[in-house]
Write an enzyme that holds these catalytic residues in place. Sequence first.
Site, short mmCIF file in Angstrom:
data_model
loop_
_atom_site.label_atom_id
_atom_site.label_comp_id
_atom_site.label_asym_id
_atom_site.label_seq_id
_atom_site.Cartn_x
_atom_site.Cartn_y
_atom_site.Cartn_z
N CYS A 1 -18.80 7.49 5.89
CA CYS A 1 -19.07 6.06 6.04
C CYS A 1 -18.00 5.41 6.89
O CYS A 1 -17.21 4.59 6.43
CB CYS A 1 -19.15 5.40 4.66
SG CYS A 1 -19.83 3.72 4.70
N CYS B 1 -25.60 7.47 7.15
CA CYS B 1 -26.37 6.97 6.01
C CYS B 1 -27.48 7.93 5.61
O CYS B 1 -27.91 7.94 4.45
CB CYS B 1 -26.97 5.60 6.34
SG CYS B 1 -25.74 4.31 6.63
N LYS C 1 0.84 -1.21 0.00
CA LYS C 1 0.00 0.00 0.00
C LYS C 1 0.86 1.24 0.00
O LYS C 1 0.68 2.16 -0.81
CB LYS C 1 -0.92 0.03 1.23
CG LYS C 1 -1.84 1.25 1.26
CD LYS C 1 -2.23 1.67 2.65
CE LYS C 1 -1.12 2.44 3.34
NZ LYS C 1 -1.55 3.06 4.61
#
Length: 366
Positions: free
Chosen positions: A304, A311, A233
Amino acid sequence: MGSLKRPRVKIEVEIETVSKYFKQEQKDGLVKRENEHGLGIQDVDIDSIKRMGAREYFKYINRFTKDDISGEKLKIEDNPNIPANFIPIYSQVRLMRSLIKTPVDSVGCAMLPITINSTFGIEQEKMKPKNYRLQLLISLMLSSQTKDETNAKAMHNLMEYCIEELGDPEGITLDALLKCDEKNLDNEIHSVGFHTRKASYIKKAAVMLRDRFDGDVPTTIEGFISLPGVGPKMGYLALQKSWAKIDGIGVDVHVDRLAKMWGWVDSKLCKTPEHTRKQLETWLPKSLWYEINPVLVGFGQVLCMPRGKKCNLCLVKDICPGVDKKLLKRIKETQLDDDPVKDSIRGDYSELVSFLKEQKKQSKEE
């Protein structure tokens, strides 16, 4: 529950049978090769990049790794393997991402060297590209299991130490790191997770950069992951922002979590972010290999989150398999009138709230 629904916003998406991304590479004389999945990746003229001054360098890097997607049409290559829900979800997430301010925008690893240098009076056009590449690598090495804001504090402390105690006016440079005592380095970065181990990694990496990489950061993923404490990563993100080499996707915990939640990868097979990276690269359009990281990281930081999802503000809640239905039952539309910044621990989504209010207003008028 019908009153909770927001009008869907139509996003213009351009599907390309041949990627304009590759056309641009060819026009600039960049040579395509293939990665482990047989997908084209570009070779770059490293020597030319090393000779670039700051203005030319950052212009070149930003051309291939654009962070500001506001107003940018989503353009992707035609690929039959793209999950059916990818475009409906990603296009909306991309829109929401352009309407929120997140930690990764200013103190994420890619932006952190520029942000920190500015606080010490070193503007981007005066910053040596070699120093930027090194500081990007250090910020990535410090970032593991650490929030961006905490990472920024450690980088600020280290920058200040290099300038004031080690007498290096350019701050974090390879010479400064080589001179810095490991215990002092550990003390300056103590706010990050596993700081003692990371201090050891940085000292060892500095010696390797001097002895094996001509005093600069590596130019291949193999070179980056040969450094202690650097995984895929970090390596792929470093390649992208150091050399404009989009050889792989930078998959962190946010990208991993969201890709699994939306079913873009097989959660049973993808046990680690590295598994997720490999599966994403089999179908994700190459033109999105860079931007998907900052898009999903910012979205995961502010809207999120693993816990405390918002939401009610999300444009994809009607099609998201991970939606918190209990939350939607508790929330009333009037709560959109609340100040969104007051309950925001990280980032600012007030512009998104304004957007939703305007959409609601237009829907009523229609």
